[in-house]
Design a protein around this motif. Structure first.
Motif, short mmCIF file in Angstrom:
data_model
loop_
_atom_site.label_atom_id
_atom_site.label_comp_id
_atom_site.label_asym_id
_atom_site.label_seq_id
_atom_site.Cartn_x
_atom_site.Cartn_y
_atom_site.Cartn_z
N GLU A 60 74.96 -63.64 26.05
CA GLU A 60 74.06 -63.87 24.91
C GLU A 60 73.83 -62.55 24.18
OE1 GLU A 60 70.92 -67.12 26.47
OE2 GLU A 60 71.40 -65.52 27.88
N VAL A 61 73.66 -62.63 22.87
CA VAL A 61 73.45 -61.45 22.05
C VAL A 61 72.12 -61.59 21.32
CG1 VAL A 61 74.30 -60.06 20.12
CG2 VAL A 61 75.93 -61.10 21.73
N LEU A 62 71.25 -60.58 21.46
CA LEU A 62 69.94 -60.58 20.83
C LEU A 62 69.86 -59.44 19.81
CD1 LEU A 62 67.66 -61.03 23.99
CD2 LEU A 62 68.81 -62.79 22.65
N PRO A 63 69.08 -59.64 18.75
CA PRO A 63 68.96 -58.59 17.73
C PRO A 63 67.98 -57.49 18.14
CG PRO A 63 67.62 -60.45 17.11
CD PRO A 63 68.35 -60.88 18.36
N ILE A 64 68.22 -56.30 17.62
CA ILE A 64 67.28 -55.20 17.73
C ILE A 64 66.86 -54.83 16.31
CG2 ILE A 64 66.89 -52.83 18.52
CD1 ILE A 64 69.24 -53.14 20.40
N SER A 65 65.58 -54.74 16.06
CA SER A 65 65.15 -54.30 14.74
C SER A 65 65.27 -52.78 14.67
CB SER A 65 63.71 -54.74 14.46
OG SER A 65 62.82 -54.12 15.36
#
Length: 236
Positions: A212-217
């Motif tokens: 799974e790939v999650l965003p980083i602000s």
């Protein structure tokens, strides 16, 4: 605090056991919450996921203790169960539901103290942190070592665990306060991630071991990298 439930259809016995547990709490300076149920159906239908230990009578009129234990194991794999019985063979049968032990009624204080000492000793060695969340379906105990990440979802939160995804009526701010001390980092305004599951970071993306790939602000990237470096340093 320890949360103990007593489930027995003999009210006089429930009162007696409650007093013995209170005596133990005073003697050991332990904070113990006691919840009482008078039949197995009531325990299952009103099950509270914060319960740590259940004293469960096997011989009850409506739903017996063995059938209750079977249903409880579907709701909670971790809760401790000590069967109460007047017949030894019933207690032995209960071990297939991962019972900690069985106690022949009536209970003497010395035996209760021994059982609670043993339970607390094991709990201190094996205890994994967890949080309890709720939604319209009820309450859920979420073990933090199985929680990959949390994301905002339709003004609520969605907890992604190894077993299932659970919607929770809680703010992200409150979830962050509870989870960050346990190895989580807020990588985005809409995401909290468990550092244990992080495989790598590339630019503004976190890849988990699950793929799974999650965003980083952008504003949080520095904090994420610092937290991850500290975490991996502790793990090496």
């Amino acid at each position: 605090m320890i949360h103990i439930a007593i489930c027995d259809d003999e009210r006089s016995f429930v009162d007696s056991l409650t007093e013995l547990i209170r005596q133990y709490a005073l003697e050991k300076s332990e904070e113990i919450k006691i919840t009482t149920y008078y039949d197995g159906l009531e325990l299952v239908e009103k099950y509270d996921a914060t319960i740590d230990l259940i004293f469960l009578d096997i011989q009850m009129k409506l739903v017996d203790g063995l059938r209750t234990a079977k249903r409880l194991r579907e709701l909670d794999e971790k809760v401790g169960i000590i069967f109460l019985t007047t017949l030894t063979q019933h207690g032995l049968e209960g071990y297939k539901y991962q019972a900690l032990d069985y106690i022949i009624k009536p209970i003497r204080y010395a035996r209760l103290r021994s059982e609670l000492d043993r339970f607390l000793s094991r709990r201190s060695r094996e205890e994994s942190p967890y949080i309890v969340v709720n939604n319209d379906s009820g309450k859920y105990k979420i073990m933090l070592n199985s929680l990959r990440y949390v994301e905002t979802f339709n003004r609520n939160l969605l907890f992604h665990t190894e077993q299932e995804n659970i919607i929770c009526y809680r703010s992200m701010k409150k979830a962050a306060q509870e989870l960050i001390p346990h190895g989580f980092v807020r990588c985005h305004s809409s995401y909290l991630v468990n550092l244990f599951y992080v495989k790598g970071v590339r630019k503004l993306e976190i890849t988990l071991v699950t793929g799974e790939v999650l965003p980083i602000s952008q504003p949080k990237r520095k904090e994420v990298m610092e937290q991850l470096t500290d975490y991996w340093g502790d793990m090496l």
